[in-house]
Design an enzyme around this catalytic site. Structure first.
Site, PDB file in Angstrom:
ATOM      1  N   PRO A 258      -8.132   2.353  -6.342  1.00  0.00           N
ATOM      2  CA  PRO A 258      -9.096   3.368  -6.123  1.00  0.00           C
ATOM      3  C   PRO A 258      -8.971   4.710  -6.783  1.00  0.00           C
ATOM      4  CG  PRO A 258      -7.949   2.547  -4.145  1.00  0.00           C
ATOM      5  CD  PRO A 258      -7.130   2.218  -5.283  1.00  0.00           C
TER       6      PRO A 258
ATOM      7  N   SER B 190      -4.338   2.562  -8.605  1.00  0.00           N
ATOM      8  CA  SER B 190      -4.947   3.834  -8.623  1.00  0.00           C
ATOM      9  C   SER B 190      -5.720   3.835  -9.938  1.00  0.00           C
ATOM     10  CB  SER B 190      -4.192   4.895  -8.557  1.00  0.00           C
ATOM     11  OG  SER B 190      -4.939   6.261  -8.641  1.00  0.00           O
TER      12      SER B 190
ATOM     13  N   GLU C  93      -3.828  11.414   3.857  1.00  0.00           N
ATOM     14  CA  GLU C  93      -2.761  12.413   3.766  1.00  0.00           C
ATOM     15  C   GLU C  93      -2.129  12.719   2.340  1.00  0.00           C
ATOM     16  OE1 GLU C  93       0.243  11.483   6.712  1.00  0.00           O
ATOM     17  OE2 GLU C  93      -1.071  11.539   8.292  1.00  0.00           O
ATOM     18  N   PHE C  94      -2.893  11.883   1.484  1.00  0.00           N
ATOM     19  CA  PHE C  94      -2.333  11.870   0.053  1.00  0.00           C
ATOM     20  C   PHE C  94      -1.899  13.188  -0.612  1.00  0.00           C
ATOM     21  CE2 PHE C  94      -3.384  11.608  -4.424  1.00  0.00           C
ATOM     22  CZ  PHE C  94      -2.447  10.670  -5.122  1.00  0.00           C
TER      23      PHE C  94
ATOM     24  N   TYR D 212       3.094   9.860 -11.757  1.00  0.00           N
ATOM     25  CA  TYR D 212       2.368   9.371 -10.744  1.00  0.00           C
ATOM     26  C   TYR D 212       1.374   8.158 -11.549  1.00  0.00           C
ATOM     27  CZ  TYR D 212      -1.199   7.926  -7.268  1.00  0.00           C
ATOM     28  OH  TYR D 212      -2.056   7.076  -6.314  1.00  0.00           O
TER      29      TYR D 212
ATOM     30  N   ASN E 237       0.608  -1.061   0.017  1.00  0.00           N
ATOM     31  CA  ASN E 237      -0.067  -0.020  -0.134  1.00  0.00           C
ATOM     32  C   ASN E 237       0.786   1.079  -0.120  1.00  0.00           C
ATOM     33  OD1 ASN E 237      -2.294   1.818   0.979  1.00  0.00           O
ATOM     34  ND2 ASN E 237      -1.065   1.941   2.615  1.00  0.00           N
TER      35      ASN E 237
ATOM     36  N   LYS F 253       1.444   3.922 -11.165  1.00  0.00           N
ATOM     37  CA  LYS F 253       0.421   3.092 -10.839  1.00  0.00           C
ATOM     38  C   LYS F 253      -0.118   2.107 -12.068  1.00  0.00           C
ATOM     39  CE  LYS F 253      -0.141   4.198  -6.591  1.00  0.00           C
ATOM     40  NZ  LYS F 253       0.121   3.305  -5.473  1.00  0.00           N
TER      41      LYS F 253
HETATM   42  P1  NDP Z   1      -1.181   8.605   2.853  1.00  0.00           P
HETATM   43  O1  NDP Z   1      -0.402   9.713   2.533  1.00  0.00           O
HETATM   44  O2  NDP Z   1      -2.320   8.592   3.821  1.00  0.00           O
HETATM   45  O3  NDP Z   1      -0.527   7.293   3.203  1.00  0.00           O
HETATM   46  C1  NDP Z   1       0.730   6.746   2.487  1.00  0.00           C
HETATM   47  C2  NDP Z   1       1.262   5.864   3.271  1.00  0.00           C
HETATM   48  O4  NDP Z   1       2.545   5.295   2.551  1.00  0.00           O
HETATM   49  C3  NDP Z   1       1.975   6.329   4.829  1.00  0.00           C
HETATM   50  O5  NDP Z   1       1.706   5.399   5.682  1.00  0.00           O
HETATM   51  C4  NDP Z   1       3.435   6.479   4.278  1.00  0.00           C
HETATM   52  O6  NDP Z   1       4.128   6.180   5.862  1.00  0.00           O
HETATM   53  C5  NDP Z   1       3.757   5.382   3.496  1.00  0.00           C
HETATM   54  N1  NDP Z   1       4.912   5.572   2.507  1.00  0.00           N
HETATM   55  C6  NDP Z   1       5.420   6.494   1.701  1.00  0.00           C
HETATM   56  N2  NDP Z   1       6.503   6.387   1.426  1.00  0.00           N
HETATM   57  C7  NDP Z   1       7.009   5.292   1.921  1.00  0.00           C
HETATM   58  C8  NDP Z   1       8.469   4.928   2.016  1.00  0.00           C
HETATM   59  N3  NDP Z   1       9.212   5.201   1.239  1.00  0.00           N
HETATM   60  N4  NDP Z   1       8.615   3.835   2.898  1.00  0.00           N
HETATM   61  C9  NDP Z   1       7.460   3.254   3.549  1.00  0.00           C
HETATM   62  N5  NDP Z   1       6.380   3.960   3.815  1.00  0.00           N
HETATM   63  C10 NDP Z   1       6.028   4.764   2.785  1.00  0.00           C
HETATM   64  O7  NDP Z   1      -1.923   8.180   1.564  1.00  0.00           O
HETATM   65  P2  NDP Z   1      -2.949   7.234   1.124  1.00  0.00           P
HETATM   66  O8  NDP Z   1      -3.249   6.440   2.300  1.00  0.00           O
HETATM   67  O9  NDP Z   1      -4.197   7.780   0.349  1.00  0.00           O
HETATM   68  O10 NDP Z   1      -2.007   6.351   0.144  1.00  0.00           O
HETATM   69  C11 NDP Z   1      -1.922   4.605  -0.008  1.00  0.00           C
HETATM   70  C12 NDP Z   1      -1.708   4.282  -1.211  1.00  0.00           C
HETATM   71  O11 NDP Z   1      -2.979   4.354  -1.901  1.00  0.00           O
HETATM   72  C13 NDP Z   1      -0.619   5.053  -1.913  1.00  0.00           C
HETATM   73  O12 NDP Z   1      -0.005   3.905  -2.678  1.00  0.00           O
HETATM   74  C14 NDP Z   1      -1.339   5.613  -2.887  1.00  0.00           C
HETATM   75  O13 NDP Z   1      -0.728   5.965  -4.140  1.00  0.00           O
HETATM   76  C15 NDP Z   1      -2.681   5.095  -3.223  1.00  0.00           C
HETATM   77  N6  NDP Z   1      -3.820   5.702  -3.715  1.00  0.00           N
HETATM   78  C16 NDP Z   1      -4.416   6.886  -3.123  1.00  0.00           C
HETATM   79  C17 NDP Z   1      -5.475   7.446  -3.330  1.00  0.00           C
HETATM   80  C18 NDP Z   1      -6.106   8.846  -2.754  1.00  0.00           C
HETATM   81  O14 NDP Z   1      -6.641   9.483  -3.377  1.00  0.00           O
HETATM   82  N7  NDP Z   1      -5.912   8.763  -1.280  1.00  0.00           N
HETATM   83  C19 NDP Z   1      -6.282   6.862  -4.659  1.00  0.00           C
HETATM   84  C20 NDP Z   1      -5.662   5.995  -5.114  1.00  0.00           C
HETATM   85  C21 NDP Z   1      -4.634   5.206  -4.690  1.00  0.00           C
HETATM   86  P3  NDP Z   1       5.364   6.978   6.075  1.00  0.00           P
HETATM   87  O15 NDP Z   1       4.927   8.201   5.543  1.00  0.00           O
HETATM   88  O16 NDP Z   1       5.175   6.814   7.758  1.00  0.00           O
HETATM   89  O17 NDP Z   1       6.276   6.094   5.592  1.00  0.00           O
HETATM   90  C1  8X3 Z   2      -5.070   8.935  -6.522  1.00  0.00           C
HETATM   91  C2  8X3 Z   2      -6.402   9.066  -7.066  1.00  0.00           C
HETATM   92  O1  8X3 Z   2      -8.021  10.151  -8.822  1.00  0.00           O
HETATM   93  O2  8X3 Z   2      -6.587  11.491  -7.361  1.00  0.00           O
HETATM   94  O3  8X3 Z   2      -4.466   7.902  -6.773  1.00  0.00           O
HETATM   95  O4  8X3 Z   2      -5.443  10.394  -9.080  1.00  0.00           O
HETATM   96  S1  8X3 Z   2      -6.465  10.401  -7.990  1.00  0.00           S
END
Ligand code: NDP
Ligand code: 8X3
Length: 251
Positions: free
Chosen positions: A181, A138, A187-188, A151, A85, A155
């Protein structure tokens, strides 16, 4: 779910945290990985030493990833399910106006990090002829949008690597699912906009995004799906998000 050992990368926030909480509540034993140890320790405090193993890990560090996974104690080493993830987007500018370090960070985390963790975990699964890998892709890996550039491409890698993994591993009874998703407020966007919380908030103004808990629920469904099927790919968007139309550049 009970007593299954599940490694979840990016357990410190957003989807990863929600998935960890939900599955731990159902009795799974979670190896919670991420860089922010304090957040992992909070999870452990909530569920106890037997149910959460905090794993401070930067997935971009190939050597440390293999060391960490290969040195798991016996009671944690038999990983049943891997949820890749951890990931991030950096920037939303056009390709001719981006920072090279942003592009590198996305490739290093979303592609190479996922690759390292997967390769480190696979021997355990193939030895016992059983396992499930769930990769968080994604919709950006399928549908292009302005500023999505690397990005989205990273994905698309997650999507296609998942399908290729399945092609390699089906005869070892290892299931692989690409869960893709759309926009969710975690925090994205704060990470995408380098910590600018106001700008991040504006992304979701007047919009009802996916919630992290929605994704956790889908992950539970995927894990509990009947053993005679493999969910190859699941795409999910908020009810009020959809695809962009074609753009016509007119004189
Ligand atoms: P968050 O930023 O809330 O969470 C991202 C997580 O990834 C954190 O726990 C962070 O932990 C971890 N992370 C990032 N870089 C590293 C690293 N180098 N090593 C280890 N851990 C890492 O975002 P989301 O929960 O939204 O994102 C989770 C996944 O879902 C991602 O892959 C994202 O691309 C994907 N996604 C998100 C969407 C959205 O709109 N939010 C939609 C579609 C996909 P820490 O910083 O503590 O290392
Ligand atoms: C993130 C989803 O729609 O913001 O992976 O690109 S979107």
């Amino acid at each position: 779910m009970k007593n299954k050992i599940i490694l979840i990368t990016g357990s410190t926030s957003g989807f990863g945290e929600a998935i960890s909480l939900r599955l731990a509540k159902k009795g799974a034993r979670i190896i919670a990985a991420g860089r922010r140890l304090n957040k992992l320790l909070k999870l452990q405090k909530k569920f106890g030493l037997d149910n959460i193993l905090p794993l401070e890990l930067d997935v971009r560090d190939q050597k440390k990833v293999f060391e960490a996974i290969n040195s798991l104690k016996k009671e944690w080493s038999d990983i049943d399910i891997l949820i890749n993830n951890a990931g991030l987007a950096k920037g939303l500018n056009s390709s001719d106006d981006t920072k090279m370090e942003h592009w590198n960070e996305m490739v290093d985390t979303n592609c190479k990090g996922l690759m390292y963790v997967t390769r480190a975990v696979l021997p355990t699964m193939s030895k016992k002829n059983k396992g499930h890998i769930i990769n968080i892709g994604s919709v950006a890996g399928t549908y292009p949008y302005f500023g999505g550039n690397i990005y989205g491409a990273s994905k698309a890698f997650v999507h296609h690597f998942s399908l290729n993994l399945r092609a390699d591993l089906a005869d070892k009874n290892i299931r692989v699912t690409s869960l893709e998703p759309g926009a969710a407020e975690t925090e994205f966007s704060i990470v995408r906009f380098d910590g600018d919380k106001d700008k991040a908030k504006k992304t979701y103004d007047g919009f009802e995004p996916i919630e992290a808990e929605n994704i956790a629920e889908i992950v539970e469904f995927v894990i509990n799906s009947p053993k005679n099927i493999n969910l190859n790919r699941i795409e999910v968007m908020a009810n009020n998000q959809t695809f962009a139309g074609f753009k016509f550049i007119k004189n």
